[in-house]
Design an enzyme around this catalytic site. Structure first.
Site, PDB file in Angstrom:
ATOM      1  CG  ASP A  16      -1.820   1.226   1.251  1.00 13.34           C
ATOM      2  OD1 ASP A  16      -2.890   1.166   0.637  1.00 13.34           O
ATOM      3  OD2 ASP A  16      -1.429   2.261   1.850  1.00 13.34           O
ATOM      4  CE1 TYR A  39       0.844   7.746   2.375  1.00 12.51           C
ATOM      5  CE2 TYR A  39       1.214   5.461   1.818  1.00 12.51           C
ATOM      6  CZ  TYR A  39       0.431   6.444   2.376  1.00 12.51           C
ATOM      7  OH  TYR A  39      -0.772   6.104   2.950  1.00 12.51           O
ATOM      8  CE  LYS A  89      -3.614   4.731   0.411  1.00 10.04           C
ATOM      9  NZ  LYS A  89      -2.198   4.570   0.770  1.00 10.04           N
ATOM     10  CG  HIS A 114      -4.388   9.755   0.302  1.00 11.95           C
ATOM     11  ND1 HIS A 114      -3.050   9.661  -0.039  1.00 11.95           N
ATOM     12  CD2 HIS A 114      -4.461   9.305   1.577  1.00 11.95           C
ATOM     13  CE1 HIS A 114      -2.363   9.179   0.983  1.00 11.95           C
ATOM     14  NE2 HIS A 114      -3.194   8.961   1.982  1.00 11.95           N
TER      15      HIS A 114
HETATM   16  P1  NDP Z   1       0.632   1.377  11.822  1.00 11.26           P
HETATM   17  O1  NDP Z   1      -0.460   1.237  12.808  1.00 11.26           O
HETATM   18  O2  NDP Z   1       0.799   0.357  10.762  1.00 11.26           O
HETATM   19  O3  NDP Z   1       1.956   1.518  12.683  1.00 11.26           O
HETATM   20  C1  NDP Z   1       3.218   1.720  12.113  1.00 11.26           C
HETATM   21  C2  NDP Z   1       4.187   2.097  13.245  1.00 11.26           C
HETATM   22  O4  NDP Z   1       4.261   1.054  14.212  1.00 11.26           O
HETATM   23  C3  NDP Z   1       5.576   2.319  12.751  1.00 11.26           C
HETATM   24  O5  NDP Z   1       6.139   3.363  13.546  1.00 11.26           O
HETATM   25  C4  NDP Z   1       6.299   1.006  13.000  1.00 11.26           C
HETATM   26  O6  NDP Z   1       7.657   1.257  13.242  1.00 11.26           O
HETATM   27  C5  NDP Z   1       5.580   0.489  14.250  1.00 11.26           C
HETATM   28  N1  NDP Z   1       5.398  -0.976  14.259  1.00 11.26           N
HETATM   29  C6  NDP Z   1       5.209  -1.804  13.205  1.00 11.26           C
HETATM   30  N2  NDP Z   1       5.032  -3.073  13.584  1.00 11.26           N
HETATM   31  C7  NDP Z   1       5.103  -3.062  14.933  1.00 11.26           C
HETATM   32  C8  NDP Z   1       5.000  -4.087  15.908  1.00 11.26           C
HETATM   33  N3  NDP Z   1       4.787  -5.339  15.563  1.00 11.26           N
HETATM   34  N4  NDP Z   1       5.116  -3.724  17.215  1.00 11.26           N
HETATM   35  C9  NDP Z   1       5.331  -2.439  17.563  1.00 11.26           C
HETATM   36  N5  NDP Z   1       5.437  -1.418  16.675  1.00 11.26           N
HETATM   37  C10 NDP Z   1       5.324  -1.746  15.371  1.00 11.26           C
HETATM   38  O7  NDP Z   1       0.490   2.864  11.186  1.00 11.26           O
HETATM   39  P2  NDP Z   1       0.550   3.498   9.737  1.00 11.26           P
HETATM   40  O8  NDP Z   1       0.083   4.887   9.876  1.00 11.26           O
HETATM   41  O9  NDP Z   1       1.841   3.300   9.080  1.00 11.26           O
HETATM   42  O10 NDP Z   1      -0.574   2.707   8.905  1.00 11.26           O
HETATM   43  C11 NDP Z   1      -0.310   1.583   8.100  1.00 11.26           C
HETATM   44  C12 NDP Z   1      -0.375   1.936   6.625  1.00 11.26           C
HETATM   45  O11 NDP Z   1      -1.655   2.439   6.293  1.00 11.26           O
HETATM   46  C13 NDP Z   1       0.557   3.056   6.187  1.00 11.26           C
HETATM   47  O12 NDP Z   1       1.911   2.672   6.114  1.00 11.26           O
HETATM   48  C14 NDP Z   1      -0.060   3.444   4.888  1.00 11.26           C
HETATM   49  O13 NDP Z   1       0.266   2.518   3.870  1.00 11.26           O
HETATM   50  C15 NDP Z   1      -1.540   3.382   5.239  1.00 11.26           C
HETATM   51  N6  NDP Z   1      -2.059   4.694   5.718  1.00 11.26           N
HETATM   52  C16 NDP Z   1      -3.071   5.265   4.977  1.00 11.26           C
HETATM   53  C17 NDP Z   1      -3.603   6.471   5.324  1.00 11.26           C
HETATM   54  C18 NDP Z   1      -4.690   7.053   4.511  1.00 11.26           C
HETATM   55  O14 NDP Z   1      -5.041   8.211   4.724  1.00 11.26           O
HETATM   56  N7  NDP Z   1      -5.264   6.315   3.573  1.00 11.26           N
HETATM   57  C19 NDP Z   1      -3.110   7.232   6.488  1.00 11.26           C
HETATM   58  C20 NDP Z   1      -2.070   6.545   7.228  1.00 11.26           C
HETATM   59  C21 NDP Z   1      -1.604   5.318   6.837  1.00 11.26           C
HETATM   60  P3  NDP Z   1       8.865   0.580  12.388  1.00 11.26           P
HETATM   61  O15 NDP Z   1       8.639   0.856  10.932  1.00 11.26           O
HETATM   62  O16 NDP Z   1      10.073   1.260  12.926  1.00 11.26           O
HETATM   63  O17 NDP Z   1       8.802  -0.877  12.700  1.00 11.26           O
END
Ligand code: NDP
Length: 276
Positions: free
Chosen positions: A49, A54, A79, A112
């Site tokens: 995704d 991004y 998006k 988006h």
């Molecule tokens: P998430 O809830 O997926 O959390 C990601 C964060 O949690 C990162 O800081 C990561 O750090 C950390 N993390 C990942 N796995 C673990 C774990 N197992 N235990 C503890 N911490 C963990 O948030 P996102 O906002 O990234 O959402 C996921 C995806 O959704 C995005 O990447 C994007 O593709 C999409 N998105 C879409 C939006 C929209 O408006 N349509 C808005 C926001 C996100 P690290 O990388 O250091 O492991």
């Protein structure tokens, strides 16, 4: 019951979408995003995704090609960003995304955010891209029920997916019911609430009882509600941890205990105030 990373949900138009994908928001363009996608594909993820916003579509594309996997095996989502909305500008933004990704179609193209006064025109462009088979499925993101009703009233093609913030603190129950009733697949962004719930006692208790982590319990909970999840990580051990959700099943009592964690708490913007 979803039992393997290879399982897919069937969208309203018959296209199959994996239940688990890798999110790459804030994965930096270049080696960071390329390595995350490489590792995910190696571990069996088959959905990525991304978004033009991004600024890492090129890296995602490079990693896809480097994987050697046939294009049709990987479900690719991108998006159209808010400033790109409008009919002609969306068509241009789409071409630019394809070029950066280095592909000739995407599996899912999303609006988006519901930019007031713009999203309907943008939707007409997505309908055209869908008819031209440049996007195998089209959908929206951050749409509330009233946005969906407004869009559906004039749409020729109904959105197949709605991607929204969704985790135990913002469960989106009404929206989920509405989407189910209209054959729109709900997809959860920030399914881990960006790591903010790892100390939550109920999650910790269930995780301990299952020999799982709080992150795995949160993801499994959404799968069992029929919601697609796209956790983001750029660390191998977490990308692997987030895929370890297919070998256990939460009981009804556990699902109920998780339901009680609802607080209506957002970490992202409110879709009714899109001014960015
Ligand atoms: P998430 O809830 O997926 O959390 C990601 C964060 O949690 C990162 O800081 C990561 O750090 C950390 N993390 C990942 N796995 C673990 C774990 N197992 N235990 C503890 N911490 C963990 O948030 P996102 O906002 O990234 O959402 C996921 C995806 O959704 C995005 O990447 C994007 O593709 C999409 N998105 C879409 C939006 C929209 O408006 N349509 C808005 C926001 C996100 P690290 O990388 O250091 O492991």
């Amino acid at each position: 019951m979803i039992r393997s990373i290879a399982e897919r949900t069937r969208l309203a138009n018959g296209v199959e979408m994996p239940w688990l994908g890798l999110g790459v928001y804030r994965a930096e363009e270049g080696p960071e995003v390329e390595e995350a996608v490489r590792v995910a594909l190696e571990l069996g993820y088959r959905a990525i995704d991304t978004a033009s916003m991004y600024r890492n579509e090129s890296g995602v594309g490079r990693a896809l090609r480097a994987s050697g996997l046939p294009r049709e095996e990987v479900f690719l989502t991108t998006k159209v960003w808010n400033s790109e909305q409008g009919y002609d500008s969306t068509l241009r933004a789409f071409e630019a995304s394809l070029k950066r990704l280095g592909v000739d179609y995407v599996d899912l193209y999303l609006i988006h955010w519901p930019v007031p006064g713009r999203y309907k025109e943008t939707w007409r462009a997505l309908e055209r891209l869908y008819r031209e088979r440049r996007a195998r499925a089209i959908g929206v993101s951050n749409f509330q029920i009233h946005h969906l009703e407004d869009l559906l009233a004039g749409a020729e093609v109904a959105p197949m997916v709605n991607q929204v913030e969704c985790h135990p603190r913002l469960q989106q129950r009404e929206l989920l019911d509405f989407c189910r009733a209209h054959a729109i697949q709900l997809e959860a962004w920030a399914p881990l609430m960006r790591g903010r719930l790892s100390d939550e006692p109920t999650l910790r208790r269930i995780a301990a009882a299952r020999g799982k982590t709080p992150a795995q319990v949160m993801l499994r909970w959404n799968l069992q509600r029929g919601v697609v999840v796209i956790p983001k990580s750029v660390r191998r051990e977490r990308i692997e941890e987030n895929a370890g959700i297919f070998d256990f099943e939460l009981s009804e009592q556990e699902m109920e205990a998780l339901a009680s964690l609802e607080r209506g708490e957002r970490i992202g913007p409110d879709p009714d105030h899109v001014d960015f």
